[in-house]
Design an enzyme around this catalytic site. Sequence first.
Site, PDB file in Angstrom:
ATOM      1  N   GLU A  61       0.726  -1.217  -0.128  1.00 18.03           N
ATOM      2  CA  GLU A  61      -0.089  -0.220  -0.063  1.00 18.03           C
ATOM      3  C   GLU A  61       0.952   1.207  -0.265  1.00 18.03           C
ATOM      4  OE1 GLU A  61      -3.551   1.737   2.966  1.00 18.03           O
ATOM      5  OE2 GLU A  61      -3.215  -0.665   2.789  1.00 18.03           O
ATOM      6  N   ASP A 121       0.098   5.290   0.727  1.00 16.90           N
ATOM      7  CA  ASP A 121      -0.998   6.243   1.304  1.00 16.90           C
ATOM      8  C   ASP A 121      -0.367   7.727   0.978  1.00 16.90           C
ATOM      9  OD1 ASP A 121      -2.330   3.822   1.923  1.00 16.90           O
ATOM     10  OD2 ASP A 121      -1.702   3.847   4.069  1.00 16.90           O
ATOM     11  N   GLU A 141      -2.953  10.299   3.098  1.00 17.00           N
ATOM     12  CA  GLU A 141      -4.324  10.504   4.039  1.00 17.00           C
ATOM     13  C   GLU A 141      -4.247  11.855   4.706  1.00 17.00           C
ATOM     14  OE1 GLU A 141      -5.355   6.401   5.968  1.00 17.00           O
ATOM     15  OE2 GLU A 141      -3.086   6.920   6.852  1.00 17.00           O
ATOM     16  N   HIS A 158      -0.781  12.887   6.036  1.00 13.75           N
ATOM     17  CA  HIS A 158      -0.169  11.727   6.413  1.00 13.75           C
ATOM     18  C   HIS A 158       0.126  10.773   5.258  1.00 13.75           C
ATOM     19  CE1 HIS A 158      -0.110   8.587   9.670  1.00 13.75           C
ATOM     20  NE2 HIS A 158      -0.369   7.833   8.688  1.00 13.75           N
ATOM     21  N   THR A 159       1.507  10.159   5.270  1.00 15.70           N
ATOM     22  CA  THR A 159       1.743   9.361   4.218  1.00 15.70           C
ATOM     23  C   THR A 159       2.463   8.240   4.804  1.00 15.70           C
ATOM     24  OG1 THR A 159       4.215   9.876   4.070  1.00 15.70           O
ATOM     25  CG2 THR A 159       2.676  11.399   2.566  1.00 15.70           C
TER      26      THR A 159
END
Length: 215
Positions: free
Chosen positions: A28, A30, A32, A45-46
Site C-alpha cells: 500500500e 498512502d 491520508e 499523512h503518508t
Amino acid sequence: MQLKLVPGNSAGTVTTYYLSSQGATHDEIDFEFLGNLSGEPCIVHTNVYTQGKGDKEQQFYLWFDPTQDFHTYSILWNPQTIIFYVDGTPIRVFKNMKSSGLPYPNNQPMRVYASLWNADDWATRGGLVKTDWSKAPFIASLRNFKANDACVWEFGKSSCTNSTMPKWFSQQLDSTSQARLQWVQKNYMVYNYCNDIKRFPQGLPLECTFNSTTG
C-alpha cells in the site's frame, strides 16, 4: 488526482487517496489527509506498506489551504523508488533497498482507491479533538484522475515489457527536485518515524540509517 479537502471543521475525518493490493500481506502507498478545526492547518499523512506491514509514517503541513481549491497529489511508483508529489513538488521518497535485505512493494499489482471516513480516535491531535457530527455532511471533491503510461496487470502479467518500458520506469529526482524535497522536509515536516526514538527504543528501523529522505 486532484483533490479539494473537506472545508470548515473537518476534525476527526480522514480523506484518503492511495494505492493498494489485496490480502493480509498487501502492499500500500498512502496519501491520508487529516481533518482539523476551522482555520487550523491540515496534515498530510503518508505511509508505505510492504507485505502487510506499514509503520513508516511521515506527516507534513501544506503551504496552502487545501480546502479552498483543487491541488494535484501524485505518486510515482517504479522498481527503484516511490515518490509522493504535491503540485509537482516532491515531499517524500521511499527507496528500494532490497539489496540490503529490506522489503519493497514491487511484487503485487495495486489498484487506486479513495475514501472519506471517521478516525477521531487518532486523526486530529492524536484523538483529542472528536468529530462534530453537527457539521455533517463532510464532503471532499476529487477530479481528473490520470494514470500516465501505467503498466496494466491483466491475466497474470504486466503490459510493460523490456521493449515497452515507459520513461517513468527508471525516473529519479533530479537536482532541482531534490532541492525542493529538502525545502519541504525542512519547513513543513510534522512527523518522521525515522526520528521517533521513543517509538523504537530498540533502535530505529534499518532503512532510516541509509538516507534521511527515505521512508
